[in-house]
Scaffold this motif. Structure first.
Motif, PDB file in Angstrom:
ATOM      1  N   GLY A   5      -0.724  -4.300   0.870  1.00 47.42           N
ATOM      2  CA  GLY A   5      -1.578  -4.801   1.954  1.00 47.42           C
ATOM      3  C   GLY A   5      -1.077  -6.127   2.491  1.00 47.42           C
ATOM      4  N   GLY A   6      -0.591  -6.997   1.612  1.00 43.88           N
ATOM      5  CA  GLY A   6      -0.038  -8.292   2.027  1.00 43.88           C
ATOM      6  C   GLY A   6       1.234  -8.129   2.838  1.00 43.88           C
ATOM      7  N   VAL A   7       2.091  -7.202   2.384  1.00 43.51           N
ATOM      8  CA  VAL A   7       3.340  -6.929   3.111  1.00 43.51           C
ATOM      9  C   VAL A   7       3.014  -6.359   4.491  1.00 43.51           C
ATOM     10  CG1 VAL A   7       5.409  -5.473   3.141  1.00 43.51           C
ATOM     11  CG2 VAL A   7       4.763  -6.660   1.053  1.00 43.51           C
ATOM     12  N   PHE A   8       2.040  -5.451   4.550  1.00 44.76           N
ATOM     13  CA  PHE A   8       1.637  -4.864   5.835  1.00 44.76           C
ATOM     14  C   PHE A   8       1.104  -5.945   6.777  1.00 44.76           C
ATOM     15  CE2 PHE A   8      -1.561  -2.979   8.632  1.00 44.76           C
ATOM     16  CZ  PHE A   8      -0.761  -2.079   9.314  1.00 44.76           C
ATOM     17  N   CYS A   9       0.286  -6.831   6.273  1.00 45.95           N
ATOM     18  CA  CYS A   9      -0.261  -7.924   7.098  1.00 45.95           C
ATOM     19  C   CYS A   9       0.852  -8.841   7.582  1.00 45.95           C
ATOM     20  CB  CYS A   9      -1.295  -8.722   6.315  1.00 45.95           C
ATOM     21  SG  CYS A   9      -2.865  -7.861   6.131  1.00 45.95           S
ATOM     22  N   LEU A  16       3.598  -8.944  15.896  1.00 46.75           N
ATOM     23  CA  LEU A  16       2.772  -9.584  16.926  1.00 46.75           C
ATOM     24  C   LEU A  16       3.437 -10.862  17.422  1.00 46.75           C
ATOM     25  CD1 LEU A  16       0.175  -9.604  18.576  1.00 46.75           C
ATOM     26  CD2 LEU A  16      -0.899 -10.881  16.714  1.00 46.75           C
ATOM     27  N   GLY A  17       4.007 -11.640  16.529  1.00 48.64           N
ATOM     28  CA  GLY A  17       4.722 -12.863  16.914  1.00 48.64           C
ATOM     29  C   GLY A  17       5.911 -12.551  17.802  1.00 48.64           C
TER      30      GLY A  17
END
Length: 187
Positions: A5-9, A16-17
């Protein structure tokens, strides 16, 4: 939160950046195209302002050369009318017509030694030549800005951001066929 989940975020934030950076670069490049077009407008306005003085000076010496004089006046009017045209190609055609009419006017002036010797005519001719040089430089700068912008709009993966953002390729300011032809020098 799990590692996945952290890697996905993190990936989502990076993507997005990147999208934001790509979008902002496209905006900057589009604004550069518009600013460089405005510089062409400034120089063309300067040329429009010089032409009536030049025509009046020539008219005083070459009264029976009405065809060349009315040709320049008509071409100037056409170029001013085309100034509001949305398509670059229409504006370029009108400006090329004006350039050709001015060339014919200067050819007529060659037949009048007293006109060529007139200080006012020489000054106007020199000022117009400098303005033509500035127009050529402004066209070159505009076309360079268009090339940079169009490359970004059409290159992968920036083209995805461009299509989502509504960015379309810009038109180049191109010379007409007569300006592309080889120059003929005759002695």
């Amino acid at each position: 939160m799990s590692i996945a989940g952290g890697v996905f975020c993190l990936l989502a934030v990076l993507v997005l950046g990147w999208v934001l950076v790509a979008y902002n670069r496209l905006v900057r490049q589009r604004n550069q195209v518009q600013a460089s077009w405005a510089q062409i407008d400034v120089q063309l306005k300067r040329r429009y302002d010089l032409i009536p003085n030049l025509v009046e000076t020539v008219r005083g010496y070459a009264t029976h050369e009405n065809a060349a004089l009315t040709g320049v006046i008509a071409a100037r009017s056409g170029a001013i009318a085309a100034a509001g045209a949305p398509a670059v190609v229409h504006r370029a055609e009108a400006e090329n017509t004006l350039t050709q009419a001015l060339g014919r006017l200067f050819a007529v002036a060659e037949a009048y030694p007293e006109l060529k010797a007139n200080q006012n005519f020489a000054s106007l001719q020199g000022e117009l030549a400098r303005t033509e040089d500035k127009i050529a430089y402004a066209r070159q700068f505009y076309n360079s800005a268009v090339l940079t912008f169009n490359t970004s709009v059409q290159s992968i993966p920036t083209n995805l951001v461009a299509s989502l953002g509504g960015f379309r390729p810009a038109e180049f300011f191109q010379a007409d066929g007569g300006e592309r032809a080889a120059v003929q020098v005759r002695y």
